[in-house]
Write a protein that holds these residues in place. Structure first.
Motif, PDB file in Angstrom:
ATOM      1  N   LEU A 198      20.877  21.972  -2.652  1.00 49.60           N
ATOM      2  CA  LEU A 198      19.557  21.366  -2.004  1.00 49.60           C
ATOM      3  C   LEU A 198      19.090  23.266  -0.697  1.00 49.60           C
ATOM      4  O   LEU A 198      19.776  23.929  -0.303  1.00 49.60           O
ATOM      5  N   PRO A 199      17.661  23.151  -1.061  1.00 49.39           N
ATOM      6  CA  PRO A 199      17.343  24.186  -0.319  1.00 49.39           C
ATOM      7  C   PRO A 199      17.978  24.036   1.110  1.00 49.39           C
ATOM      8  O   PRO A 199      17.572  22.981   1.843  1.00 49.39           O
ATOM      9  N   VAL A 200      17.515  25.084   1.823  1.00 49.07           N
ATOM     10  CA  VAL A 200      18.052  25.756   2.652  1.00 49.07           C
ATOM     11  C   VAL A 200      16.159  25.829   3.291  1.00 49.07           C
ATOM     12  O   VAL A 200      15.829  26.979   3.155  1.00 49.07           O
ATOM     13  N   GLU A 201      15.823  25.132   5.234  1.00 44.57           N
ATOM     14  CA  GLU A 201      15.105  25.499   5.362  1.00 44.57           C
ATOM     15  C   GLU A 201      14.610  25.765   6.654  1.00 44.57           C
ATOM     16  O   GLU A 201      13.852  26.954   7.675  1.00 44.57           O
ATOM     17  N   VAL A 202      15.966  25.690   7.266  1.00 40.00           N
ATOM     18  CA  VAL A 202      15.991  26.305   8.703  1.00 40.00           C
ATOM     19  C   VAL A 202      17.205  27.022   8.706  1.00 40.00           C
ATOM     20  O   VAL A 202      18.348  26.532   7.764  1.00 40.00           O
ATOM     21  N   GLU A 203      17.451  27.905   9.681  1.00 35.31           N
ATOM     22  CA  GLU A 203      18.931  28.904   9.405  1.00 35.31           C
ATOM     23  C   GLU A 203      20.088  27.698   9.807  1.00 35.31           C
ATOM     24  O   GLU A 203      19.673  26.478  10.933  1.00 35.31           O
ATOM     25  N   GLY A 204      21.512  27.788   9.485  1.00 33.30           N
ATOM     26  CA  GLY A 204      22.562  26.613   9.294  1.00 33.30           C
ATOM     27  C   GLY A 204      22.403  25.460   8.645  1.00 33.30           C
ATOM     28  O   GLY A 204      23.420  24.409   8.719  1.00 33.30           O
ATOM     29  N   ALA A 205      21.505  25.548   8.143  1.00 32.62           N
ATOM     30  CA  ALA A 205      21.038  24.388   7.034  1.00 32.62           C
ATOM     31  C   ALA A 205      20.554  22.172   8.261  1.00 32.62           C
ATOM     32  O   ALA A 205      20.044  21.687   7.390  1.00 32.62           O
ATOM     33  N   LEU A 206      21.591  22.215   8.782  1.00 39.03           N
ATOM     34  CA  LEU A 206      21.731  21.140   9.327  1.00 39.03           C
ATOM     35  C   LEU A 206      21.826  20.069   8.002  1.00 39.03           C
ATOM     36  O   LEU A 206      21.312  19.114   7.778  1.00 39.03           O
ATOM     37  N   PHE A 207      22.966  19.790   7.292  1.00 40.02           N
ATOM     38  CA  PHE A 207      23.346  19.052   7.192  1.00 40.02           C
ATOM     39  C   PHE A 207      23.601  17.581   6.609  1.00 40.02           C
ATOM     40  O   PHE A 207      24.320  17.109   8.015  1.00 40.02           O
ATOM     41  N   SER A 208      22.975  16.283   6.390  1.00 41.38           N
ATOM     42  CA  SER A 208      23.626  15.765   7.178  1.00 41.38           C
ATOM     43  C   SER A 208      23.194  14.182   5.687  1.00 41.38           C
ATOM     44  O   SER A 208      22.741  14.016   4.773  1.00 41.38           O
ATOM     45  N   THR A 209      24.148  12.903   5.833  1.00 41.51           N
ATOM     46  CA  THR A 209      24.308  12.254   4.316  1.00 41.51           C
ATOM     47  C   THR A 209      24.739  10.467   5.368  1.00 41.51           C
ATOM     48  O   THR A 209      25.366  10.569   5.791  1.00 41.51           O
ATOM     49  N   GLY A 210      24.342  10.136   4.211  1.00 39.38           N
ATOM     50  CA  GLY A 210      24.564   8.647   4.279  1.00 39.38           C
ATOM     51  C   GLY A 210      23.584   7.351   3.195  1.00 39.38           C
ATOM     52  O   GLY A 210      23.448   7.528   1.859  1.00 39.38           O
ATOM     53  N   ASP A 211      23.641   6.365   3.492  1.00 42.36           N
ATOM     54  CA  ASP A 211      22.510   5.268   2.814  1.00 42.36           C
ATOM     55  C   ASP A 211      24.105   5.321   1.724  1.00 42.36           C
ATOM     56  O   ASP A 211      23.288   5.052   0.818  1.00 42.36           O
ATOM     57  N   CYS A 212      25.141   4.971   1.179  1.00 38.48           N
ATOM     58  CA  CYS A 212      25.856   5.341   0.210  1.00 38.48           C
ATOM     59  C   CYS A 212      25.895   4.274  -0.518  1.00 38.48           C
ATOM     60  O   CYS A 212      25.745   2.901  -0.037  1.00 38.48           O
ATOM     61  N   HIS A 213      25.825   4.481  -1.790  1.00 44.44           N
ATOM     62  CA  HIS A 213      25.721   3.268  -3.048  1.00 44.44           C
ATOM     63  C   HIS A 213      27.239   3.216  -3.756  1.00 44.44           C
ATOM     64  O   HIS A 213      27.642   4.452  -3.663  1.00 44.44           O
ATOM     65  N   VAL A 214      27.659   2.050  -3.474  1.00 46.12           N
ATOM     66  CA  VAL A 214      28.495   1.726  -4.619  1.00 46.12           C
ATOM     67  C   VAL A 214      28.287   1.913  -6.324  1.00 46.12           C
ATOM     68  O   VAL A 214      28.962   1.972  -7.316  1.00 46.12           O
ATOM     69  N   ALA A 215      27.672   1.462  -6.797  1.00 47.27           N
ATOM     70  CA  ALA A 215      26.711   1.490  -7.971  1.00 47.27           C
ATOM     71  C   ALA A 215      24.898   1.348  -7.755  1.00 47.27           C
ATOM     72  O   ALA A 215      24.416   0.897  -6.135  1.00 47.27           O
ATOM     73  N   GLN A 216      25.042   2.056  -8.699  1.00 44.17           N
ATOM     74  CA  GLN A 216      22.633   1.392  -8.955  1.00 44.17           C
ATOM     75  C   GLN A 216      21.947   1.624 -10.311  1.00 44.17           C
ATOM     76  O   GLN A 216      23.002   2.910 -11.016  1.00 44.17           O
ATOM     77  N   GLY A 217      21.665   0.569 -10.332  1.00 41.39           N
ATOM     78  CA  GLY A 217      21.072   1.035 -11.844  1.00 41.39           C
ATOM     79  C   GLY A 217      19.069   2.151 -11.314  1.00 41.39           C
ATOM     80  O   GLY A 217      19.128   2.377 -10.502  1.00 41.39           O
TER      81      GLY A 217
END
Length: 321
Positions: free
Chosen positions: A184-203
């Motif tokens: 993932l490109p880092v644009e700010v100091e410390g990166a500030l990573f987050s995640t969510g919206d998880c999927h069990v499967a998807q086409g």
């Protein structure tokens, strides 16, 4: 908590204090980690509990999208600087036994074919370690991934989580499964990573606007690729590159048009018609199945004035006659 090849250094629950709903580089980090450390994130579902295992279609039809995508984080990575790439090794995923796929009323304009579906539709899935149960004995393989994964953008202020961005976000790349590495490109100091919206499967395409959405645990190890200069995310993965992860018999429908989006719509419309006719699904069930297990492919983009998009469904997800 340990496994054969990693130890979890930190755990972030889905408590309110660890959740945000917009990309914003002014947010204080809820955790700071060193490169090499492993974090286990508890992630809420994309609609933040508005749809549950006992929900009906009215719960989905009346759900609010303001805000949407509760994200766990942000996590600061020591030493991350603009121009670096944040290396995210996706180690493990764990769902909570249920998920949902649905489409909203057409007037909301969401999904690939809102003009074809006036009313909302919903399927709540029972999940085990390997399969998600649909109607009529149809089973979808479980291949979990985070629909939204990213770092904070350099531009100040709050930014909507719905569209993907140069720093990642709501990319819905189904190949970001356990064992893959995301840069993932880092644009700010410390990166500030987050995640969510998880999927069990998807086409590939997520055509009805949802994959198999589910609350989930995501375990990741962080690293840095200094001065990477990546303009947008990149990844290493072993797939799945089909809905089942196998080269196997498929049924395909084509969409041909001088507009790629129109060709995409035609491919899915023809697949919906096929599933209605040959698999005895309702039109709404077919649309949901397309979002969960039908892969869209760009078959050709060089033979002007028309382009070809093909939709593929694996035969093995259907019960034997």
């Amino acid at each position: 908590m340990t496994s054969d090849d990693y130890e979890v250094d930190h755990e972030l629950s889905d408590a309110d204090g660890n959740i945000h709903n917009a990309w914003d580089n002014s947010l204080d980090p809820v955790l700071t980690v060193e490169p090499g450390e492993v974090v286990r994130f508890e992630c809420r579902d994309a609609l933040d509990g508005q749809v549950g295992p006992d929900s009906d279609v009215e719960d989905l039809a009346n759900a609010s999208f303001d805000p949407v995508h509760p994200l766990t984080g942000p996590v600061e990575i020591e030493g991350a600087e603009p121009g670096d790439a944040l290396v995210v090794e996706l180690l493990d995923f764990e769902h909570k036994g249920w998920g949902f796929t649905g489409f909203m009323p057409g007037e909301m304009g969401l999904g690939l074919l809102p003009e074809e579906f006036d009313e909302a539709g919903l399927h709540v899935w029972d999940l085990d370690d390997e399969t998600a149960e649909f109607v009529d004995g149809i089973e979808i393989p479980v291949d979990m991934f985070p629909g939204t994964i990213g770092t904070a953008p350099a531009k100040p202020g709050e930014h909507d989580t719905l569209p993907p961005r140069d720093v990642g976000g709501n990319m819905d790349v189904k190949q970001m499964t356990a064992g893959s590495t995301v840069y993932l490109p880092v644009e700010v100091e410390g990166a500030l990573f987050s995640t969510g919206d998880c999927h069990v499967a998807q086409g590939d395409g997520e055509v009805c606007v949802t994959g198999i959405e589910a609350p989930m645990f995501v375990t990741a190890r962080f690293g840095l690729k200094k001065d990477a200069g990546f303009a947008q995310p990149q990844l290493e993965t072993t797939g799945p590159f089909t809905a089942t992860g196998q080269d196997e018999p498929m049924y395909g429908t084509t969409g041909i048009s001088d507009d790629l989006m129109e060709a995409t719509k035609l491919a899915i419309l023809h697949m919906i018609e096929h599933l209605e006719r040959e698999r005895d699904l309702t039109r709404g069930e077919a649309y949901i199945l397309c979002s969960a297990a039908v892969d869209l492919k760009l078959s050709e983009v060089v033979d002007a004035p028309n382009w070809t998009v093909t939709a593929f469904v694996p035969e093995s997800i259907f019960p034997e006659n």
